[in-house]
Design a protein around this motif. Structure first.
Motif, PDB file in Angstrom:
ATOM      1  N   PRO A   1       6.301  -0.034 -12.432  1.00 45.28           N
ATOM      2  CA  PRO A   1       6.875  -0.695 -11.247  1.00 45.28           C
ATOM      3  C   PRO A   1       7.633   0.268 -10.333  1.00 45.28           C
ATOM      4  O   PRO A   1       7.546   0.175  -9.111  1.00 45.28           O
ATOM      5  CB  PRO A   1       7.823  -1.737 -11.835  1.00 45.28           C
TER       6      PRO A   1
ATOM      7  N   TYR B   1       6.508   1.134  -6.429  1.00 48.70           N
ATOM      8  CA  TYR B   1       7.318   0.909  -5.222  1.00 48.70           C
ATOM      9  C   TYR B   1       7.741   2.206  -4.534  1.00 48.70           C
ATOM     10  O   TYR B   1       7.964   2.207  -3.329  1.00 48.70           O
ATOM     11  CB  TYR B   1       8.505  -0.011  -5.539  1.00 48.70           C
TER      12      TYR B   1
ATOM     13  N   THR C   1       6.809   2.704  -0.702  1.00 44.26           N
ATOM     14  CA  THR C   1       7.821   3.153   0.273  1.00 44.26           C
ATOM     15  C   THR C   1       7.269   4.302   1.120  1.00 44.26           C
ATOM     16  O   THR C   1       7.392   4.304   2.349  1.00 44.26           O
ATOM     17  CB  THR C   1       9.090   3.646  -0.470  1.00 44.26           C
TER      18      THR C   1
ATOM     19  N   ARG D   1       9.322 -14.136  -2.488  1.00 44.37           N
ATOM     20  CA  ARG D   1       9.944 -12.903  -2.980  1.00 44.37           C
ATOM     21  C   ARG D   1       8.945 -11.758  -3.053  1.00 44.37           C
ATOM     22  O   ARG D   1       9.333 -10.609  -3.152  1.00 44.37           O
ATOM     23  CB  ARG D   1      10.564 -13.161  -4.356  1.00 44.37           C
ATOM     24  N   GLN D   2       7.638 -12.078  -3.064  1.00 45.37           N
ATOM     25  CA  GLN D   2       6.630 -11.020  -3.151  1.00 45.37           C
ATOM     26  C   GLN D   2       5.927 -10.889  -1.813  1.00 45.37           C
ATOM     27  O   GLN D   2       5.145 -11.753  -1.413  1.00 45.37           O
ATOM     28  CB  GLN D   2       5.613 -11.355  -4.246  1.00 45.37           C
ATOM     29  N   ARG D   3       6.205  -9.787  -1.091  1.00 47.55           N
ATOM     30  CA  ARG D   3       5.584  -9.561   0.224  1.00 47.55           C
ATOM     31  C   ARG D   3       4.216  -8.925   0.051  1.00 47.55           C
ATOM     32  O   ARG D   3       4.109  -7.912  -0.646  1.00 47.55           O
ATOM     33  CB  ARG D   3       6.446  -8.593   1.018  1.00 47.55           C
TER      34      ARG D   3
ATOM     35  N   TYR E   1       1.136  -6.521   1.236  1.00 52.59           N
ATOM     36  CA  TYR E   1       0.985  -5.338   2.096  1.00 52.59           C
ATOM     37  C   TYR E   1      -0.466  -5.254   2.536  1.00 52.59           C
ATOM     38  O   TYR E   1      -1.364  -5.647   1.799  1.00 52.59           O
ATOM     39  CB  TYR E   1       1.379  -4.068   1.333  1.00 52.59           C
TER      40      TYR E   1
ATOM     41  N   TYR F   1      13.267  -3.391  -0.651  1.00 50.54           N
ATOM     42  CA  TYR F   1      12.296  -3.614  -1.739  1.00 50.54           C
ATOM     43  C   TYR F   1      12.915  -4.179  -3.021  1.00 50.54           C
ATOM     44  O   TYR F   1      12.187  -4.474  -3.971  1.00 50.54           O
ATOM     45  CB  TYR F   1      11.598  -2.288  -2.105  1.00 50.54           C
TER      46      TYR F   1
ATOM     47  N   GLY G   1      14.287  -7.036  -3.931  1.00 45.98           N
ATOM     48  CA  GLY G   1      13.860  -8.383  -4.347  1.00 45.98           C
ATOM     49  C   GLY G   1      12.499  -8.348  -5.021  1.00 45.98           C
ATOM     50  O   GLY G   1      12.291  -8.959  -6.081  1.00 45.98           O
ATOM     51  N   GLU G   2      11.573  -7.598  -4.410  1.00 47.80           N
ATOM     52  CA  GLU G   2      10.206  -7.527  -4.952  1.00 47.80           C
ATOM     53  C   GLU G   2      10.191  -6.856  -6.311  1.00 47.80           C
ATOM     54  O   GLU G   2       9.513  -7.317  -7.244  1.00 47.80           O
ATOM     55  CB  GLU G   2       9.309  -6.715  -4.003  1.00 47.80           C
ATOM     56  N   LEU G   3      10.942  -5.744  -6.430  1.00 45.96           N
ATOM     57  CA  LEU G   3      10.957  -5.014  -7.699  1.00 45.96           C
ATOM     58  C   LEU G   3      11.600  -5.870  -8.794  1.00 45.96           C
ATOM     59  O   LEU G   3      11.101  -5.920  -9.926  1.00 45.96           O
ATOM     60  CB  LEU G   3      11.706  -3.681  -7.533  1.00 45.96           C
ATOM     61  N   THR G   4      12.669  -6.582  -8.437  1.00 44.19           N
ATOM     62  CA  THR G   4      13.328  -7.457  -9.416  1.00 44.19           C
ATOM     63  C   THR G   4      12.347  -8.513  -9.911  1.00 44.19           C
ATOM     64  O   THR G   4      12.231  -8.769 -11.116  1.00 44.19           O
ATOM     65  CB  THR G   4      14.549  -8.161  -8.763  1.00 44.19           C
ATOM     66  N   HIS G   5      11.643  -9.133  -8.981  1.00 46.21           N
ATOM     67  CA  HIS G   5      10.673 -10.173  -9.306  1.00 46.21           C
ATOM     68  C   HIS G   5       9.623  -9.628 -10.278  1.00 46.21           C
ATOM     69  O   HIS G   5       9.273 -10.284 -11.267  1.00 46.21           O
ATOM     70  CB  HIS G   5      10.012 -10.645  -8.005  1.00 46.21           C
TER      71      HIS G   5
END
Lengths: 104, 239
Positions: free
Chosen positions: A45, A49, A53, A69-71, A73, B21, B23-27
């Motif tokens: 993970p 990310y 980024t 909560r999940q965008r 891309y 980022y 929120g997404e990583l936590t999820h």
């Protein structure tokens, strides 16, 4: 089953993410699953990310409008061009390398 | 427990990154089993994001801290001969030409990046100086607490090793100095005695790096002035 690449361009997280998004927008979790399925590489993970980024900063991918909560891309036009160039370069090297490996 | 670990890991990332980022990583982390390799991966990448977001002065300061720490450790394990560059690095790092150039360079860089007031360049240099001084302050703190002894070396003396004297900090002194010491009788008045073994005061070593900070500020400001001059030279002259 093909061997999983540990090093080299085929295990580069940025290239793998771009390749995954070539088939349409995905959120982080879906990218991770897709990469595992088509390349046999498990992205952590944090690695995922960090790569996302960098790709967003380079404007090669862009987040879609917020959806929970999940965008998701998506690949940008610049990202598609960049991916095509990288894959073509890899194909040239792979073709030449494989041709030379073949016994005469 | 899992939530607490995830929250702690997320806190390692820079605030700006977390906002974008986090929120997404936590999820994602909540949805998977939190194995040691995942914790390691997130930890490593959090440090990487911190480094990417860090100011140049922080990076240079951390680099200097590592150099000084290396010198400090070698000073205890295998002290260098008298007059070597590594002994000077620990004792007079604020006066070394290369170090001063580093502070001025950082001042220039900070001004070119931010184009702000000169004190930002000065403060960037202070940050480097403070970080670089941490190993010296550590030595001072260990001396104050009695963990670290001190051996003073003069020209021609042979450095003592860790194996002979235990945890000892070697201090290099070029001059014979007079020390005010009490000889034999504790009620007798203090006498000045010629000695080569005047160890530096532990509190002095502890505080010495702090006294270099004003000079560092000025070197940084000088760099800022240079940066301002570079900016003015680069700007086209208006009619």
């Amino acid at each position: 089953m093909a061997r999983k690449p540990k090093t080299g361009p085929a295990s580069d997280p940025e290239l793998l993410i771009l390749s995954s998004l070539a088939s349409g927008p995905k959120h982080g979790y879906a990218i991770m699953g897709d990469v595992e399925a088509f390349a046999g590489v498990t992205l952590g993970p944090g690695t995922l990310y960090t790569a996302i980024t960098r790709l967003v900063e380079k404007k090669l991918i862009a987040p879609e409008s917020d959806s929970g909560r999940q965008r998701p891309y998506r690949l940008t036009a610049q990202g598609a061009t960049d991916l095509t160039e990288q894959l073509n370069a890899m194909r040239r090297v792979a073709t030449a390398g494989l041709r030379r490996l073949r016994p005469a | 427990m899992k939530t607490r670990i995830i929250r702690a890991l997320l806190r390692l990332y820079p605030a700006n990154w977390r906002r974008e980022y986090g929120g997404e990583l936590t999820h994602m982390l909540l949805a998977r089993p939190l194995t040691a390799s995942i914790v390691g991966d997130v930890f490593r990448n959090a440090l990487w994001q911190r480094l990417r977001a860090a100011e140049i002065s922080t990076l240079v300061g951390l680099g200097m801290l590592l150099v000084m720490l290396n010198g400090f450790i070698w000073n205890i394990i295998a002290p260098s001969p008298y007059g070597s560059e590594s002994s000077m690095l620990l004792q007079d790092f604020g006066g070394l030409n290369l170090y001063i150039l580093l502070l001025v360079g950082c001042g220039v860089w900070t001004h070119l990046r931010r184009r702000g007031k000169l004190d930002q360049s000065g403060l960037a240099a202070v940050k480097i100086s403070f970080l670089a001084g941490i190993p010296i302050m550590l030595a001072g703190a260990l001396m104050v607490s009695g963990v670290l002894g001190v051996i003073v070396l003069g020209p021609g003396d042979i450095p003592s090793t860790f194996h002979q004297h235990g945890f000892t900090y070697t201090y290099y002194d070029a001059t014979l100095r007079s020390c005010w010491i009490r000889v034999q009788d504790p009620t007798a008045p203090l006498k000045a005695v010629q000695s080569t073994t005047c160890p530096p005061a532990p509190l002095g070593v502890l505080l010495a790096p702090l006294f270099t900070l004003p000079a560092s500020y000025l070197w940084g400001m000088l760099g800022g002035l240079l940066g301002r001059w570079i900016v003015r030279r680069g700007r086209p002259v208006s009619a």
